[in-house]
Design an enzyme around this catalytic site. Sequence first.
Site, PDB file in Angstrom:
ATOM      1  N   ASP A 122      46.169  36.299  43.286  1.00 51.68           N
ATOM      2  CA  ASP A 122      45.396  36.449  42.052  1.00 51.68           C
ATOM      3  C   ASP A 122      44.068  37.156  42.279  1.00 51.68           C
ATOM      4  OD1 ASP A 122      44.391  36.205  39.520  1.00 51.68           O
ATOM      5  OD2 ASP A 122      43.970  34.065  39.659  1.00 51.68           O
ATOM      6  N   ASP A 159      43.538  42.457  37.375  1.00 48.51           N
ATOM      7  CA  ASP A 159      43.958  41.093  37.682  1.00 48.51           C
ATOM      8  C   ASP A 159      45.459  40.978  37.956  1.00 48.51           C
ATOM      9  OD1 ASP A 159      44.373  38.383  37.766  1.00 48.51           O
ATOM     10  OD2 ASP A 159      43.522  37.968  35.796  1.00 48.51           O
TER      11      ASP A 159
END
Length: 482
Positions: A109, A303
Amino acid sequence: MVFSSSLSHLAMLVSLSANTVLAAPRPSSPQSLSMNLKRRAPEARSADEIGTWAQAHKLNVEAKYRKTASSVEKRSTGQNLVVNQKADSSFFGSLAVGTPPVAYDVILDTGSADLWLASSECAASACDGVPTFKSSDSSTFQNKSTEFSITYGSGAAAGSLGEDVVQMAGFSVSNQVFGVCDQVSDNLLNSPVSGLLGLAFQTIASSGASPLWETLASSGAWDQPLMAFQLTRFNNDSKATDLEPGGTFTMGTTNTSLYTGDIDYNDIPDNDESYWLQTVSSITSQGNTITISSGSSALAAIDTGTTLIGGPADAVAEIYSNIPNSEAGTGQLDGYYIYPCSTTVNVTMAFGGKSWAISNADFQAEQLNSNTCMGAFFSLDTGDNAPSWIVGDTFLKNVYSVFRYNPASVGFAELSSEALAMNGVNAAVPSATIGSAAATVSATAGARDANNGAASFHSLSTGPVLSLLAITLTILFSSRLV
Ligand SMILES: *[C@@H]1O[C@H](CO)[C@@H](O)[C@H](O)[C@H]1NC(C)=O
Ligand SMILES: *[C@@H]1O[C@H](CO)[C@@H](O)[C@H](O)[C@H]1NC(C)=O
Ligand SMILES: *[C@@H]1O[C@H](CO)[C@@H](O)[C@H](O)[C@H]1NC(C)=O
Ligand SMILES: *[C@@H]1O[C@H](CO)[C@@H](O)[C@H](O)[C@H]1NC(C)=O
């Protein structure tokens, strides 16, 4: 709230083949380990299920971003093979923790900065069937006796902070601080994933600890101060299984066989090392230029941990205004848009440099019925302290992406034919093996100085940390209905 952890239990881990020599364009051939990214087979789901998922996805992304504010043995590189879970819903890799080392799958992440794992003490149903971390099994584990928590739009993970040896892609950090979570909300983990590895900057870490990647980058363990992703696409493959090869995650180098041409780097605006920020400079939809506000409302977080792309309501509405017969979703699809599946959509995005096209296959995020599809752009309100755009895997599957520590920047390049050839190709997901580390680093080398990127480590004595960073969407479904 309805994210069920009903994934099958093909708990295969990523493979690490020890001591593979990378064919990196370096004068010397560093050692590395290699790990695969994987992905699994999606289940067909109803329009209701898609709605439930879509709603939770939007809430999760909003919550994630609505936040308040050594000695290196040698330089090296490493590759981690990624797993694509549930038709591009999430991408995970693996790392190993403790002595003796035990491998865990973690969501990769770039939109958060903490590492956490589900604890063996976790009695929540979210932890059922998930490999958990048992601190007493590791002779090197140290309990920091500090609380840790992360909250998400639809849940949270909480527990305590610990410190242990963490190895990934052939690198080892001897004293990595991470959350050992005995409380995990139902929707956060989907077997075989045991936790999350945050790959953004320490400044946004809930734990206050230096993220694994930042310790490695700042200590000079890497040949080049950067990490890179190639992510596969399976969302338009009806034969995709729950876990499929997800591409590659590289530390300390790029893999030149996975992209062509130059990497187009753009600096993180104002040197604000928090999320991997970029300025959205241009978006086109069906050939028409969309109005992008300047200043903070043009900021985007790049992201890997978010599936889709969220942005300001007016810009998102304008994107769909170029798609005939599109309309705003209602109910659980509030904030999303639906449009005729027969329309081939061409959206491009630029971040100061080159413009990048998002394939129609990625734009078409979900098929709700035989004629109606849901688009991948949704309107998002991240609040005042977070970037207005969250650019997730919908975009990242279309480029080779590079996250560079110094100078702090994000770069994109065209995927090579070799990389593109991995899309939609069912293949076995390899199982984990732990290799020996090519470089070992200590995270306690000093206080971080945001200006010079010196090695790192923040005080952990600030008590319970509030974080909004989240996991993204952990999952859920991803196949389409017909
Ligand atoms: C680059 O990626 C390709 C495809 O995944 C892989 O076969 C190769 O080993 C990688 N090269 C290096 C130097 O890691
Ligand atoms: C760490 O110690 C605290 C008590 O200070 C305890 O509640 C917690 O379970 C311990 N964590 C682990 C992972 O052993
Ligand atoms: C999925 O989308 C890509 C990119 O548009 C395309 O090349 C590929 O053929 C599609 N695969 C299927 C199974 O439709
Ligand atoms: C998509 O739109 C861009 C910008 O208008 C254009 O340059 C590009 O050729 C289009 N691509 C396709 C496949 O139509």
